[in-house]
Design a protein around this motif. Structure first.
Motif, PDB file in Angstrom:
ATOM      1  N   ALA A 417      22.863  -7.554 -28.171  1.00 41.40           N
ATOM      2  CA  ALA A 417      23.873  -8.162 -27.301  1.00 41.40           C
ATOM      3  C   ALA A 417      24.127  -7.252 -26.100  1.00 41.40           C
ATOM      4  CB  ALA A 417      25.169  -8.402 -28.078  1.00 41.40           C
ATOM      5  N   PHE A 418      23.750  -7.736 -24.923  1.00 41.36           N
ATOM      6  CA  PHE A 418      23.901  -6.966 -23.686  1.00 41.36           C
ATOM      7  C   PHE A 418      25.160  -7.398 -22.946  1.00 41.36           C
ATOM      8  CE2 PHE A 418      19.332  -7.181 -24.464  1.00 41.36           C
ATOM      9  CZ  PHE A 418      18.905  -5.884 -24.213  1.00 41.36           C
ATOM     10  N   ALA A 419      25.874  -6.426 -22.377  1.00 36.56           N
ATOM     11  CA  ALA A 419      26.931  -6.750 -21.430  1.00 36.56           C
ATOM     12  C   ALA A 419      26.296  -7.417 -20.208  1.00 36.56           C
ATOM     13  CB  ALA A 419      27.675  -5.477 -21.018  1.00 36.56           C
ATOM     14  N   PRO A 420      27.047  -8.221 -19.450  1.00 38.81           N
ATOM     15  CA  PRO A 420      26.462  -8.909 -18.293  1.00 38.81           C
ATOM     16  C   PRO A 420      25.696  -7.957 -17.380  1.00 38.81           C
ATOM     17  CG  PRO A 420      28.676  -9.721 -18.702  1.00 38.81           C
ATOM     18  CD  PRO A 420      28.479  -8.565 -19.633  1.00 38.81           C
ATOM     19  N   LEU A 474      28.403 -10.074 -35.138  1.00 33.92           N
ATOM     20  CA  LEU A 474      28.652 -10.125 -33.689  1.00 33.92           C
ATOM     21  C   LEU A 474      30.043 -10.668 -33.395  1.00 33.92           C
ATOM     22  CD1 LEU A 474      25.360 -11.497 -32.048  1.00 33.92           C
ATOM     23  CD2 LEU A 474      26.239  -9.161 -31.967  1.00 33.92           C
ATOM     24  N   LEU A 475      30.382 -11.780 -34.024  1.00 33.07           N
ATOM     25  CA  LEU A 475      31.680 -12.393 -33.755  1.00 33.07           C
ATOM     26  C   LEU A 475      32.834 -11.479 -34.152  1.00 33.07           C
ATOM     27  CD1 LEU A 475      30.955 -16.048 -34.969  1.00 33.07           C
ATOM     28  CD2 LEU A 475      31.096 -15.246 -32.615  1.00 33.07           C
ATOM     29  N   LYS A 476      32.652 -10.729 -35.242  1.00 34.98           N
ATOM     30  CA  LYS A 476      33.710  -9.826 -35.703  1.00 34.98           C
ATOM     31  C   LYS A 476      33.892  -8.641 -34.772  1.00 34.98           C
ATOM     32  CE  LYS A 476      33.045  -6.647 -38.863  1.00 34.98           C
ATOM     33  NZ  LYS A 476      33.687  -5.424 -38.290  1.00 34.98           N
ATOM     34  N   ASN A 477      32.784  -8.120 -34.231  1.00 35.16           N
ATOM     35  CA  ASN A 477      32.835  -6.861 -33.494  1.00 35.16           C
ATOM     36  C   ASN A 477      32.933  -7.010 -31.985  1.00 35.16           C
ATOM     37  OD1 ASN A 477      32.240  -4.250 -35.313  1.00 35.16           O
ATOM     38  ND2 ASN A 477      31.180  -6.014 -36.208  1.00 35.16           N
ATOM     39  N   LEU A 478      32.554  -8.148 -31.450  1.00 38.24           N
ATOM     40  CA  LEU A 478      32.493  -8.293 -29.995  1.00 38.24           C
ATOM     41  C   LEU A 478      33.329  -9.485 -29.541  1.00 38.24           C
ATOM     42  CD1 LEU A 478      28.676  -7.614 -29.444  1.00 38.24           C
ATOM     43  CD2 LEU A 478      30.576  -6.043 -29.008  1.00 38.24           C
ATOM     44  N   PRO A 479      34.574  -9.270 -29.214  1.00 36.55           N
ATOM     45  CA  PRO A 479      35.414 -10.384 -28.761  1.00 36.55           C
ATOM     46  C   PRO A 479      34.910 -11.021 -27.469  1.00 36.55           C
ATOM     47  CG  PRO A 479      36.539  -8.271 -28.467  1.00 36.55           C
ATOM     48  CD  PRO A 479      35.329  -7.990 -29.281  1.00 36.55           C
ATOM     49  N   ASP A 480      34.078 -10.301 -26.714  1.00 38.61           N
ATOM     50  CA  ASP A 480      33.545 -10.845 -25.464  1.00 38.61           C
ATOM     51  C   ASP A 480      32.153 -11.442 -25.656  1.00 38.61           C
ATOM     52  OD1 ASP A 480      32.239  -8.448 -25.981  1.00 38.61           O
ATOM     53  OD2 ASP A 480      32.130  -7.857 -23.861  1.00 38.61           O
ATOM     54  N   ILE A 481      31.807 -11.818 -26.885  1.00 36.60           N
ATOM     55  CA  ILE A 481      30.439 -12.232 -27.174  1.00 36.60           C
ATOM     56  C   ILE A 481      30.008 -13.436 -26.344  1.00 36.60           C
ATOM     57  CG2 ILE A 481      31.122 -13.720 -29.114  1.00 36.60           C
ATOM     58  CD1 ILE A 481      27.920 -11.569 -28.776  1.00 36.60           C
ATOM     59  N   ASP A 482      30.926 -14.333 -25.994  1.00 41.09           N
ATOM     60  CA  ASP A 482      30.549 -15.531 -25.243  1.00 41.09           C
ATOM     61  C   ASP A 482      30.038 -15.204 -23.848  1.00 41.09           C
ATOM     62  OD1 ASP A 482      31.213 -17.155 -27.374  1.00 41.09           O
ATOM     63  OD2 ASP A 482      33.260 -17.510 -26.660  1.00 41.09           O
ATOM     64  N   THR A 483      30.378 -14.036 -23.320  1.00 41.15           N
ATOM     65  CA  THR A 483      29.928 -13.649 -21.980  1.00 41.15           C
ATOM     66  C   THR A 483      28.715 -12.740 -22.019  1.00 41.15           C
ATOM     67  OG1 THR A 483      31.349 -11.677 -21.869  1.00 41.15           O
ATOM     68  CG2 THR A 483      32.308 -13.786 -21.174  1.00 41.15           C
ATOM     69  N   ARG A 484      28.294 -12.333 -23.200  1.00 40.76           N
ATOM     70  CA  ARG A 484      27.171 -11.407 -23.324  1.00 40.76           C
ATOM     71  C   ARG A 484      25.843 -12.156 -23.377  1.00 40.76           C
ATOM     72  NH1 ARG A 484      27.602  -5.986 -25.270  1.00 40.76           N
ATOM     73  NH2 ARG A 484      29.747  -5.247 -25.092  1.00 40.76           N
ATOM     74  N   THR A 485      24.773 -11.424 -23.093  1.00 38.57           N
ATOM     75  CA  THR A 485      23.420 -11.940 -23.226  1.00 38.57           C
ATOM     76  C   THR A 485      22.904 -11.518 -24.596  1.00 38.57           C
ATOM     77  OG1 THR A 485      23.022 -11.751 -20.849  1.00 38.57           O
ATOM     78  CG2 THR A 485      21.085 -11.895 -22.289  1.00 38.57           C
ATOM     79  N   ALA A 519      16.584   4.205 -20.865  1.00 37.65           N
ATOM     80  CA  ALA A 519      17.388   3.242 -20.110  1.00 37.65           C
ATOM     81  C   ALA A 519      18.787   3.745 -19.794  1.00 37.65           C
ATOM     82  CB  ALA A 519      17.471   1.932 -20.885  1.00 37.65           C
ATOM     83  N   GLY A 520      19.348   4.598 -20.641  1.00 37.95           N
ATOM     84  CA  GLY A 520      20.660   5.175 -20.366  1.00 37.95           C
ATOM     85  C   GLY A 520      21.794   4.172 -20.327  1.00 37.95           C
ATOM     86  N   PHE A 521      21.929   3.355 -21.362  1.00 39.10           N
ATOM     87  CA  PHE A 521      23.040   2.414 -21.427  1.00 39.10           C
ATOM     88  C   PHE A 521      24.365   3.165 -21.586  1.00 39.10           C
ATOM     89  CE2 PHE A 521      19.455  -0.200 -22.925  1.00 39.10           C
ATOM     90  CZ  PHE A 521      19.644  -1.331 -22.149  1.00 39.10           C
ATOM     91  N   GLU A 522      25.401   2.623 -20.985  1.00 35.93           N
ATOM     92  CA  GLU A 522      26.750   3.131 -21.191  1.00 35.93           C
ATOM     93  C   GLU A 522      27.300   2.564 -22.500  1.00 35.93           C
ATOM     94  OE1 GLU A 522      28.267   5.394 -19.330  1.00 35.93           O
ATOM     95  OE2 GLU A 522      26.461   5.498 -18.071  1.00 35.93           O
ATOM     96  N   PRO A 523      28.286   3.239 -23.110  1.00 33.71           N
ATOM     97  CA  PRO A 523      28.874   2.695 -24.337  1.00 33.71           C
ATOM     98  C   PRO A 523      29.329   1.248 -24.150  1.00 33.71           C
ATOM     99  CG  PRO A 523      29.627   4.935 -24.004  1.00 33.71           C
ATOM    100  CD  PRO A 523      28.863   4.569 -22.764  1.00 33.71           C
ATOM    101  N   GLY A 524      28.928   0.410 -25.094  1.00 38.72           N
ATOM    102  CA  GLY A 524      29.300  -0.994 -25.055  1.00 38.72           C
ATOM    103  C   GLY A 524      28.332  -1.885 -24.310  1.00 38.72           C
ATOM    104  N   GLU A 525      27.417  -1.312 -23.524  1.00 36.88           N
ATOM    105  CA  GLU A 525      26.504  -2.160 -22.738  1.00 36.88           C
ATOM    106  C   GLU A 525      25.434  -2.819 -23.608  1.00 36.88           C
ATOM    107  OE1 GLU A 525      26.308  -0.793 -18.130  1.00 36.88           O
ATOM    108  OE2 GLU A 525      24.969   0.290 -19.510  1.00 36.88           O
ATOM    109  N   LEU A 526      24.983  -2.134 -24.645  1.00 34.22           N
ATOM    110  CA  LEU A 526      24.016  -2.717 -25.574  1.00 34.22           C
ATOM    111  C   LEU A 526      24.500  -2.454 -26.990  1.00 34.22           C
ATOM    112  CD1 LEU A 526      21.440  -4.008 -26.620  1.00 34.22           C
ATOM    113  CD2 LEU A 526      20.228  -1.838 -26.185  1.00 34.22           C
ATOM    114  N   VAL A 527      24.841  -3.521 -27.686  1.00 31.69           N
ATOM    115  CA  VAL A 527      25.266  -3.433 -29.084  1.00 31.69           C
ATOM    116  C   VAL A 527      24.277  -4.243 -29.913  1.00 31.69           C
ATOM    117  CG1 VAL A 527      27.084  -3.922 -30.761  1.00 31.69           C
ATOM    118  CG2 VAL A 527      27.676  -3.142 -28.446  1.00 31.69           C
ATOM    119  N   VAL A 528      23.727  -3.608 -30.927  1.00 29.14           N
ATOM    120  CA  VAL A 528      22.708  -4.227 -31.778  1.00 29.14           C
ATOM    121  C   VAL A 528      23.270  -4.382 -33.187  1.00 29.14           C
ATOM    122  CG1 VAL A 528      20.409  -3.974 -32.793  1.00 29.14           C
ATOM    123  CG2 VAL A 528      20.830  -3.232 -30.423  1.00 29.14           C
ATOM    124  N   VAL A 529      23.099  -5.556 -33.755  1.00 31.95           N
ATOM    125  CA  VAL A 529      23.405  -5.766 -35.175  1.00 31.95           C
ATOM    126  C   VAL A 529      22.082  -5.900 -35.897  1.00 31.95           C
ATOM    127  CG1 VAL A 529      24.564  -7.184 -36.891  1.00 31.95           C
ATOM    128  CG2 VAL A 529      25.560  -6.926 -34.614  1.00 31.95           C
TER     129      VAL A 529
END
Length: 601
Positions: A417-420, A474-485, A519-529
């Protein structure tokens, strides 16, 4: 869908992509029931032409032309020649190792280019995944010129015995006095055996891509065993592959595999037949009794009983019937075009069935009781069963391929799950392919439709048992999941290392750490389950939540029974989860020698 035009879901893409994630999954799962991935018939035609003209015809021409045998159209004069079987195996190993057999083309997430494999493994700087972190001389995750040299040497070492004529074999002449073509020279098989092992110790991806868990034992048998023992050992090998895969289908996972697989099959012409595999379309997409029958009678029972009949039968009619069953079984799998597209592997096994059990039947002196030594039989059985047993009790230690769980539904798997906008950071990774969504755009899709197409793949994941658990986390951990890729990890993996065969161990925390260093993602930019396969004796699957920048931040479990009881789009919300550990967030150390897990993991 047409010959050149894909089927696209009946949605307005711009509006659709702003819907909540699980509503999108509902729409796309229902669309999958009738249309599968929606690939144009041209795609399936390319696969068929590659399979028939390049793999089958090309392999037979090479095998016969280099073995002093009649031309390829004289099938009756070469089908039961041992050297032809040996060379077809070598031909398959060569193509798998190059990357133009399994996990090839659009159905495996490779659009431009269609090939992974050699384009990654012969290129310095790409990601390398070592299987054992404790092994000296394997540190790091960056491919070096030495790795490239070892890989190219492996290709050459496989090609040499393939193209060099056979040599006389005393043991073959004793068993088959009228044979004149001999066998592949055993000395020429030493190099590919050693180089496949060396490549695998440096990069497990190459070993698994070459299907080393099956072809390495075959090459070893070719090299060291006298002819009769070699045939019996090959029968044992194929028996373990079949029965291992069949046994792995016991349980709750496999019934969920069959419906989406049938839905994706271009040879299934009737919508009503596809829908019959679901309990109550469109309200209930759990497997129907038809799907259960297909899974556990047409699948599990056939894959266990027919091979045992073949291995022990001394009755010619019964053996012919069992051979026909297994050939049909493998050709049916080919007809469904599963997303890992193991087409060549299935054709080889169909031929191996005929070659081993009709060409050298038990009643002609090729039964287990005809082996030269009881101790040899014990060693062969113990050796062939070691990794399947270990891998099923400890799936965290062994890839699902050596565990013999091919297409059983019990997979390690993941979603990313990627941040926008964060997905674009993957472009910093040295590789020979773009992100799949960009590949589809380059192929001619409009960007919105390319995104919808990629979401069809994660909808396919929700139709399997792990998908319901992964999306629950994903649904439990990422409240912004609907906006993520959200991306299917198997497809992402293909674009990063050039291969995936449904094996989640190829995109576990090791790969994520390697990607993060580039790639150097910032915290929260890429979350993997990520979730591990279900172990024998357990009712649970163990998951991890991995922040690319922070490492593993949560571990937990879900009950398999809860996952299979739910709908793909989770209308009742996330399934019950048990969090067993949470970690304090901390930045990853940029160290290419991070510790990981697992033998052959």
């Amino acid at each position: 869908m047409g010959f050149t035009k894909p089927h696209l879901p009946q949605v307005d893409p711009e509006t659709f992509l702003h819907e909540p994630l699980m509503e999108r999954m509902r729409v796309l799962a229902l669309d999958w029931v009738d249309h599968g991935f929606g690939s144009p018939r041209m795609v399936h035609t390319v696969y068929i032409l590659k399979l028939v003209m390049f793999y089958v015809l090309g392999g037979v021409i090479v095998a016969t032309a280099t073995s002093n045998l009649p031309a390829f159209w004289h099938v009756s004069q070469w089908w039961d020649q041992p050297i032809v079987y040996q060379k077809i195996v070598l031909w398959t190993v060569l193509l798998e190792t190059i990357g133009i057999a399994g996990s090839w083309g659009p159905l495996a997430g490779k659009v431009k280019p269609m090939t992974g494999g050699i384009l990654f493994w012969a290129r310095p700087g790409t990601i390398r995944l070592r299987p054992f972190k404790w092994l000296p001389l394997t540190a790091g995750d960056r491919r070096t010129p030495l790795d490239v040299a070892l890989y190219v040497a492996l290709l050459i070492s496989v090609a040499i015995p393939l193209f060099v004529p056979g040599a006389h074999s005393d043991s073959l002449s004793e068993a088959v006095p009228d044979n004149t073509s001999g066998l592949v020279r055993p000395a020429l098989l030493i190099a590919p055996i050693l180089l496949l092992i060396l490549n695998g110790l440096r990069d497990k991806t190459i070993f698994l891509g070459a299907r080393g868990e099956q072809y390495l034992p075959a090459l070893f048998f070719f090299a060291v065993l006298p002819f009769v023992d070699m045939i019996i050992a090959l029968k044992l090998l194929i028996l373990v592959v079949w029965v291992g895969a069949g046994v792995s289908k016991f349980g709750k996972h496999f019934s969920l595999v069959v419906p989406p697989m049938v839905s994706n099959g271009p040879a299934v012409p009737f919508t009503w037949l596809k829908r019959a595999h679901y309990r109550d379309f469109p309200r209930d997409l759990r497997p129907s009794r038809v799907a259960d029958f297909m899974a556990h009678v047409g699948g599990t029972t056939v894959e266990v009983v027919a091979p045992l009949v073949l291995f022990f039968s001394t009755n010619s009619r019964l053996t012919v019937a069992a051979v026909a069953v297994m050939v049909i079984f493998h050709l049916f799998i080919v007809s469904t075009f599963p997303l890992a597209v193991p087409l060549e592997w299935n054709v080889l096994f169909a031929y191996a069935t005929v070659f081993l059990f009709l060409g050298f039947p038990n009643w002609h002196g090729y039964a287990l009781t005809d082996i030269s030594s009881l101790w040899l039989a014990v060693l062969l059985i113990a050796g062939l069963l070691f990794f399947p047993i270990l891998g099923n009790f400890r799936p965290d230690k062994v890839s699902f391929l050596p565990s013999m769980r091919q297409y059983a539904g019990n997979w390690a798997s993941a979603v990313w799950a990627f941040a926008p906008g964060a997905e674009a950071k993957l472009d910093k990774v040295t590789r020979t392919a773009k992100n799949q969504v960009d590949q589809f755009v380059d192929f001619g899709y409009e960007p919105a439709w390319a995104e919808v197409t990629m979401q069809q793949v994660i909808a396919w994941r929700t139709m399997h048992s792990q998908g319901r658990g992964l999306f629950s986390v994903l649904l439990k951990n990422l409240p912004d999941i609907d906006t993520r890729t959200v991306r299917e990890a198997e497809f992402v993996c293909n674009s990063l290392i050039g291969f995936n065969f449904g094996d989640g161990h190829l995109h576990n925390a090791d790969l994520i750490a390697a990607v993060q260093r580039r790639a150097g993602f910032e915290p929260g930019e890429l979350v993997v389950v990520w979730v591990e396969s279900q172990a024998w004796g357990s009712k649970l699957q163990h998951y991890q939540v991995i922040d690319a920048a922070l490492g593993v931040i949560e571990r937990g479990t879900w009950r398999v029974a809860d996952a299979v009881a739910e709908q793909p789009w989770l209308p009742n919300g996330p399934i019950p989860l048990a969090v067993t550990w949470t970690g304090a967030p901390r930045p990853r150390v940029r160290d290419e020698q991070d510790h990981g897990h697992g033998a052959l993991a």
